[in-house]
Design an enzyme around this catalytic site. Sequence first.
Site, short mmCIF file in Angstrom:
data_model
loop_
_atom_site.label_atom_id
_atom_site.label_comp_id
_atom_site.label_asym_id
_atom_site.label_seq_id
_atom_site.Cartn_x
_atom_site.Cartn_y
_atom_site.Cartn_z
N SER A 1 -9.85 -0.57 7.18
CA SER A 1 -9.36 -0.31 5.82
C SER A 1 -8.69 -1.49 5.14
O SER A 1 -8.38 -1.40 3.95
CB SER A 1 -8.39 0.88 5.83
OG SER A 1 -9.08 2.06 6.13
N LYS B 1 0.84 -1.20 0.00
CA LYS B 1 0.00 0.00 0.00
C LYS B 1 0.87 1.25 0.00
O LYS B 1 1.92 1.29 0.65
CB LYS B 1 -0.92 -0.02 1.22
CG LYS B 1 -1.97 1.09 1.23
CD LYS B 1 -2.92 0.91 2.42
CE LYS B 1 -3.97 2.02 2.48
NZ LYS B 1 -4.87 1.85 3.64
N SER C 1 -9.69 1.91 2.93
CA SER C 1 -8.79 2.66 2.06
C SER C 1 -7.78 1.80 1.31
O SER C 1 -7.09 2.28 0.42
CB SER C 1 -8.04 3.71 2.89
OG SER C 1 -7.22 3.06 3.88
#
Length: 464
Positions: free
Chosen positions: A164, A65, A140
Amino acid sequence: MLRKKQCSAKEIYSDTLQRAQDEQNTINAYITFNDEAEKAAEAVDAMIADGRELPLIAGIPIAVKDNISTKGLRTTCASKMLRSYVPPYDAFAVEKLRNAGAVIIGKSNMDEFAMGSASDTGFFGAVRNPVDTNYSAGGSSGGSAASVSSGGAVLALGSDTGGSVRQPASLCGVVGFCPSYGAVSRYGLIPFASSFDRIGSIGRTVEDTYLLHNIINGADPKDVTSLNIFYPFNLIGELQGIRIGIVKELWNSFIDDDVRSSVMSAIRLMEKNGAVIKEISIPDILSAVKAYYVISSAEASSNLARYDGIRYGHRSDKCENLNELYKNSRSEGFGDEVKRRIMLGTFVLSEGFCDDYYKRAVALRKSLCAGFEEAFQQCDIIASPVYPKAGLKLGENKNPTEIYSADIFTVPSSMAGLPSISIPCGKNREGLPIGLQLIGGRSCDHKVFDIAYGYELVGGGCND
């Protein structure tokens, strides 16, 4: 296959990269591909040729990420503020991946500074769900979940602040694990809300995800909040006698019919294979979302104060004095969702409002932690949906309050720092994946994995 010399690490990398690039224009799962990844794969092939013992995940392509620092590889947090930032160091988790021989294929797309639930607030565009591109991949960590779901990565790292990792894993039909707070070092994770943030793991199966988590966990002298927890290497998957708690307050809240049916069917499957179902109560759990957004926004306001246009990050060229430099750099560099949370956090910390909002939220958090501790005297694991519905359609205009309130199932365990996992457990009428969430007690990460593995063994999950 790699260890049996049925394929090379370079072939695995090339095949995975091809899928990732083929899907990039459609799914938008990546922000940056790693130009050094091929060399890492070739290094693994050299080890095989020399007859050396391979590290655990040598040659396996992994997405990271884009809020997790990677030395020499652009790390943007999906923000204009950091669109050109290249870290001079690796996050502790990334360092462990490199030592284990992983091939970091690239940096996955996300919500800006991990603030959002649909991976649509970032500077580099929204992430689409590989299952149905009319829908969001969730957020996210949407890029991480989408890359694994589409085959553009074998495993992925995400970050979980209030759900997330688990929510996009649920929406994309993969497994997502959020560890106990401190089980994985936060060193190198660019902070959103420091008392919540955790690096989580995403894979296609519970075993794969557990393998990844077992590599990145452990104490880190650079992170005083990290824990020295070690887990057995193997999972057993025994469900006999496991007490599964059903929090009555959560099940009385809004849940889509397809989600309710799929999650209850998963729980009944575990009951059929020896688990015991118990109804429990955690009175403060429905107030968790309100307290979470007060505390997390306050911490975000503090953490993001460092982006001032002077030391690093976006710097406006439309200023005539220092105040204008601060104002314009932040106004131009941050998106709407980040600005919203900074303003909310600044407000709840301001004189005259701190007692009414922030301190009350902290008190509720302590009460919620006590409620979980009492609940785990009655059960071994808590089961719930991950998200109240199966899909988030891209482009739907929604009130931020409605979006925030949908985090009701993931936020409570985040508030208490507990480990939790999302496992595929069915699909709705449109074929969109649905996730089952299992929550464990503090530092009971292995137990969460083991029960999730037990669910897979008896026929749970729906990976195609």
